[in-house]
Design an enzyme around this catalytic site. Structure first.
Site, mmCIF file in Angstrom:
data_model
loop_
_atom_site.group_PDB
_atom_site.id
_atom_site.type_symbol
_atom_site.label_atom_id
_atom_site.label_comp_id
_atom_site.label_asym_id
_atom_site.label_seq_id
_atom_site.Cartn_x
_atom_site.Cartn_y
_atom_site.Cartn_z
ATOM 1 N N ASP A 78 34.500 21.159 12.234
ATOM 2 C CA ASP A 78 34.642 22.346 13.076
ATOM 3 C C ASP A 78 33.379 22.578 13.894
ATOM 4 O O ASP A 78 33.439 22.873 15.087
ATOM 5 C CB ASP A 78 34.905 23.584 12.209
ATOM 6 C CG ASP A 78 36.381 23.940 12.118
ATOM 7 O OD1 ASP A 78 37.217 23.058 12.354
ATOM 8 O OD2 ASP A 78 36.688 25.102 11.780
ATOM 9 N N GLU A 101 45.451 24.700 17.393
ATOM 10 C CA GLU A 101 44.252 24.112 17.975
ATOM 11 C C GLU A 101 44.623 23.095 19.058
ATOM 12 O O GLU A 101 44.209 23.204 20.219
ATOM 13 C CB GLU A 101 43.447 23.442 16.871
ATOM 14 C CG GLU A 101 42.279 22.583 17.307
ATOM 15 C CD GLU A 101 41.772 21.775 16.117
ATOM 16 O OE1 GLU A 101 40.726 22.160 15.570
ATOM 17 O OE2 GLU A 101 42.435 20.772 15.741
#
Length: 434
Positions: free
Chosen positions: A306, A99
């Site tokens: 998220d 990420e």
């Protein structure tokens, strides 16, 4: 053999049945991709370009080259035969994630920082890439590593691969391709092909046989939460990046361009299905029909960390393509909801219908997280309610650059959001044709 044939047949049917929609999807729309004009909402509010650039420069300097104990999330890590190495770390958890590495590459290609881009990519390929064809996650990247490169997990997380592929294509278009791992376009094509077509690989695991397949579900064409095969397949709404899929439908492997065009259309419809019709909040994990996936993760019914990114994803899609007017309604909903909570007061986690759940146990984000402030500001790219949009734009303008223990996630989202809101997060097209 039966499994491989079945997957091939399904994928073929998906491609043949979506050609009409795909043809329509190849239209360029009237957004920034077609016009080359990107909204600068800070400038719209009266801030000068000099002031805006100074804030961008300060954020980059602090997060990539600031004090190593209190500010930086990027660290030099020596060199190897391919050149310098750099990693982006989640400071609070002492690991390196796909990420953050892929976000770091996207930020550096957008800002024209080729040396840092190459060093981050070199570290990812050196330590995170899984090159052993016997390992189930072969051709993907281990989602979490120690800062010395040791894998914490052999699993892969498709949000990282998605940003890797897009950043590499932008690098190819902006700087041209080099050799080896710096042949950016070739590396992106290999990754995009694996995301769609990687065969199933099974190997013994700690809890029994472990099987991993491609990162994209064939029908509906939708990104998976993980490519691991277990139980019911599901997705993560914040992984849906139709703005990117449109570009892959133009620049990616030719045999998959219709697939990516249909994936973009599918994600646009999915955003409407998965968000609450009043608050605009999306769940952390969802089934393909948009309902929260609570089979394995009960907390997926919450708007969690998220999910912050989902509004940014649909808003950038609107900004670049102007193909799904429903995205404007979604932005109006989510900005109206957070405005009702107090633009400078809301917390990080909510039920989908808007109950404030406070910080998730075990995490130490501030009560009013800067990363969420950023993505809510990006929602303004699609919002029709300009008065409310301005409140979120100014909240991001006035927010401090994240520092301290939790500077990683907040910092990445802050800087990328700042680029989006200032019109500096742009599509880098091929220099000669497409």
């Amino acid at each position: 053999m039966a499994k491989k044939l079945s997957r091939a047949v399904v994928f073929g049917l998906v491609l043949s049945s979506t050609m009409a929609i795909a043809k329509n999807a190849f239209q360029d729309g009237i957004g920034a991709y077609a016009t080359g004009k990107y909204r600068n909402m800070f400038a719209e509010d009266g801030h000068s370009q000099k002031e805006i650039q100074a804030k961008i420069d300060a954020a980059y300097q602090q997060l990539f080259h600031g004090d190593k104990q209190t500010q930086a999330i990027a660290f030099d890590a020596g060199s190897n035969a391919n050149g310098p190495l750099m990693y982006v770390t989640d400071w609070a958890n002492h690991d390196v994630r796909t990420e953050g590495m892929s976000y770091g590459m996207m930020i550096t290609v957008e800002l024209g920082k080729k040396n840092e881009f190459d060093a981050i990519w070199n570290w990812a390929k050196t330590y995170m890439y899984i090159a052993d064809p016997k390992v189930p996650s072969y051709q993907f990247f281990a989602w979490s590593c120690k800062t010395d490169g040791t894998h914490n997990s052999e699993g892969a997380a498709p949000d990282g691969e998605s940003y890797f592929a897009m950043a590499l294509l932008f690098a190819s278009n902006r700087w041209g391709d080099g050799r080896g791992i710096y042949d950016y376009h070739a590396e992106a094509e290999k990754l995009l092909t694996a995301m769609v077509h990687r065969p199933l690989i099974t190997a013994p695991g700690k809890y029994g046989p472990h099987t991993v397949g491609p990162m994209m579900n064939p029908d509906p064409p939708m990104i998976l939460f993980v490519p691991d095969v277990f139980g019911q397949a599901f997705t993560d709404p914040s992984y849906h990046l139709p703005a990117f899929y449109e570009l892959w439908a133009r620049w990616g492997p030719k045999e998959d361009r219709a697939f990516w065009a249909e994936a973009a259309e599918t994600s646009r419809v999915f955003f409407v299905k998965t968000t609450n019709p009043v608050t605009g909040l999306a769940p952390s994990y969802a089934n393909f029909d948009g309902t929260p996936h609570v089979n394995r993760f009960p907390q997926s019914g919450e708007f969690g960390y998220d999910a912050w990114r989902t509004a940014s994803n649909w808003s950038v899609d609107w900004s670049w393509w102007h193909k799904a007017p429903a995205e404007q309604d979604l932005s109006d909903r989510i900005q109206k909801f957070f405005a009702s909570q107090g633009v400078d007061k809301y917390g990080p986690v909510f039920t989908l219908d808007g109950k404030d759940l406070g910080a998730t146990p075990g995490l130490t984000h501030e009560d009013h997280p800067i990363g969420l402030m950023g993505t809510n500001a990006v929602a303004g790219l699609a919002a029709k309610d300009r008065a409310t949009e301005k409140k979120f734009t100014e909240a991001l303008w006035n927010a401090p650059i994240p520092s301290g223990q939790n500077r990683y996630y907040d910092g990445m989202l802050y800087l990328m959001s700042f680029l989006h809101v200032s019109g500096e997060f742009r599509v880098w097209k091929p220099r000669t044709g497409e």
